[in-house]
Every structure is written in structure tokens, then in C-alpha cells.
Design a protein around this motif. Structure first.
Motif, short mmCIF file in Angstrom:
data_model
loop_
_atom_site.label_atom_id
_atom_site.label_comp_id
_atom_site.label_asym_id
_atom_site.label_seq_id
_atom_site.Cartn_x
_atom_site.Cartn_y
_atom_site.Cartn_z
N THR A 142 0.84 -1.21 0.00
CA THR A 142 0.00 0.00 0.00
C THR A 142 0.87 1.25 0.00
O THR A 142 0.63 2.18 -0.77
CB THR A 142 -0.94 -0.02 1.22
N ASN A 143 1.86 1.29 0.86
CA ASN A 143 2.77 2.45 0.91
C ASN A 143 3.45 2.66 -0.44
O ASN A 143 3.61 3.80 -0.89
CB ASN A 143 3.83 2.28 1.99
N TYR A 144 3.84 1.59 -1.08
CA TYR A 144 4.49 1.69 -2.39
C TYR A 144 3.53 2.22 -3.46
O TYR A 144 3.84 3.16 -4.18
CB TYR A 144 5.06 0.33 -2.80
N LEU A 145 2.35 1.61 -3.55
CA LEU A 145 1.41 1.99 -4.61
C LEU A 145 0.88 3.42 -4.44
O LEU A 145 0.53 4.07 -5.42
CB LEU A 145 0.25 0.99 -4.68
N PHE A 146 0.82 3.89 -3.20
CA PHE A 146 0.33 5.24 -2.93
C PHE A 146 1.47 6.19 -2.55
O PHE A 146 1.24 7.21 -1.92
CB PHE A 146 -0.72 5.21 -1.81
N CYS A 147 2.70 5.86 -2.97
CA CYS A 147 3.87 6.65 -2.54
C CYS A 147 3.85 8.09 -3.05
O CYS A 147 4.48 8.96 -2.47
CB CYS A 147 5.17 5.97 -2.93
N ASP A 148 3.12 8.36 -4.11
CA ASP A 148 3.07 9.72 -4.66
C ASP A 148 2.02 10.59 -3.99
O ASP A 148 1.82 11.74 -4.39
CB ASP A 148 2.79 9.67 -6.17
N TYR A 149 1.34 10.07 -2.99
CA TYR A 149 0.25 10.78 -2.32
C TYR A 149 0.51 10.83 -0.82
O TYR A 149 1.14 9.93 -0.25
CB TYR A 149 -1.09 10.10 -2.60
N GLU A 150 0.00 11.87 -0.20
CA GLU A 150 0.14 11.99 1.25
C GLU A 150 -0.53 10.80 1.93
O GLU A 150 -1.64 10.40 1.54
CB GLU A 150 -0.49 13.29 1.74
N GLN A 151 0.14 10.23 2.93
CA GLN A 151 -0.40 9.12 3.70
C GLN A 151 -0.43 9.50 5.17
O GLN A 151 0.58 9.96 5.71
CB GLN A 151 0.45 7.87 3.51
N ILE A 152 -1.58 9.32 5.78
CA ILE A 152 -1.74 9.62 7.20
C ILE A 152 -2.18 8.35 7.91
O ILE A 152 -3.11 7.68 7.47
CB ILE A 152 -2.80 10.72 7.43
N TYR A 153 -1.49 8.02 8.98
CA TYR A 153 -1.83 6.84 9.77
C TYR A 153 -2.57 7.26 11.04
O TYR A 153 -2.19 8.23 11.70
CB TYR A 153 -0.57 6.08 10.16
N TYR A 154 -3.62 6.49 11.37
CA TYR A 154 -4.38 6.71 12.59
C TYR A 154 -4.40 5.43 13.42
O TYR A 154 -4.80 4.38 12.91
CB TYR A 154 -5.84 7.09 12.27
N PRO A 155 -4.01 5.50 14.69
CA PRO A 155 -4.15 4.33 15.55
C PRO A 155 -5.63 3.96 15.70
O PRO A 155 -6.50 4.83 15.77
CB PRO A 155 -3.57 4.79 16.90
N SER A 156 -5.90 2.68 15.76
CA SER A 156 -7.27 2.18 15.89
C SER A 156 -7.97 2.79 17.10
O SER A 156 -9.14 3.19 17.02
CB SER A 156 -7.24 0.66 16.01
#
Length: 165
Positions: free
Chosen positions: A96-110
Motif C-alpha cells: 500500500t505504501n508503495y502503490l500510494f507513494c506519490d500521495y500523502e499518507q496519514i496513519y491513525y491508531p485504531s
């Protein structure tokens, strides 16, 4: 303004909200203004080997990226419980990180997602889904993966002060 310029100026970008899993990844798609588009599931339970599960997940993401150009990806953060399952889920995160590497990614703890959606950080998936359906009765979730993905998206929009439409 020419028709070509109009289409460029009105080109929509999407927010992806993801509940990643090796067996059943939940996805919720929104337009950046908070308009809900749809939820879907990448079900890989019929695949026998991990490499084929990862291939199906990756192929589905590539198809979605083509159809719904991302602006941002909000992802439920992985957690460690059992070593073997933790290692498997982090392979999904890597793809997922690779395929969406050109876009901002934000992680949220459950626990943060659950607290923002329900007021408590330690509730069940069922409680999260019920809370979402109380506020958004027009949405139909096929499973908890889809409602968890929607909850991740809603968390993002709440943080940005944008109401889901």
C-alpha cells in the motif's frame, strides 16, 4: 475558458480511507470536500498463498487509482498482536505504501479512530459500525472492514473540520 480547461479545473481528487488486511481490506472513498462516494472490500480469502493475496490487493488498488485519482490516503495503523499475523499485515502495508507513494499518507491508531467516532478508544467493531450507521443511515456496509475504513475517513475529515456529505 475552453472545455479542456474546464475539465482540468473540475478534475476531482479523492481521499482513500483504508482498513488494511491480508484477507479482507476495507476501503472508503470520498471526494476531498467530504462527499462520500462508496465503500468496498478486497476479499482475498479464496487465494491460497500470500503472494496471490498481495497481488490481488495491489491490482485492485491500481485499478482504483486509475478510476479515482488520490489526493490523500488515510490508513488505520497496524498493530502487533501475534507475530505471524503481524508480519503478514505489514506486507499489505508495504504494498500500500508503495502503490500510494506519490500521495500523502496519514496513519491513525485504531484506538484514536474509535475514540473520535464513539467517544471511547476500546470499543468493538460492532459498536463503531452502529455509531456510524446512527449518524449516516443511508450508508450500507457489507462488513466491519468497510465500516472501519469509513471510520478512518471520518476521523480524517473531523480533524480537518470538514463535514461528510
Amino acid at each position: 475558458m475552453s472545455k479542456n480547461n474546464e475539465s482540468i479545473n473540475t478534475f476531482k481528487k479523492y481521499v482513500y480511507a483504508l482498513d488494511l488486511s491480508l484477507n479482507s481490506t476495507g476501503i472508503a472513498l470520498f471526494i476531498t470536500d467530504g462527499q462520500f462516494i462508496k465503500t468496498l472490500t478486497i476479499d482475498t480469502r479464496k487465494e491460497k498463498e500470500t503472494k496471490f493475496k498481495l497481488k490481488k490487493i495491489g491490482k485492485t488498488f491500481l485499478e482504483l487509482i486509475e478510476k479515482y485519482p488520490p489526493k490523500l490516503v488515510a490508513i488505520e495503523q497496524g498493530f502487533s498482536r501475534f507475530n505471524k499475523s503481524t508480519q503478514a499485515i505489514f506486507r499489505v502495508h508495504g504494498i500500500t505504501n508503495y502503490l500510494f507513494c506519490d500521495y500523502e499518507q496519514i496513519y491513525y491508531p485504531s484506538s484514536s479512530v474509535k475514540k473520535i467516532i464513539t467517544g471511547k478508544g476500546n470499543v468493538s467493531k460492532k459498536i463503531v459500525q452502529e455509531c456510524l450507521l446512527n449518524k449516516h443511515p443511508h450508508i450500507k456496509f457489507k462488513n466491519f472492514d468497510e465500516s472501519d475504513a469509513f471510520a478512518v475517513g471520518k476521523t480524517y475529515f473531523i480533524e480537518k473540520g470538514i463535514k461528510i456529505k
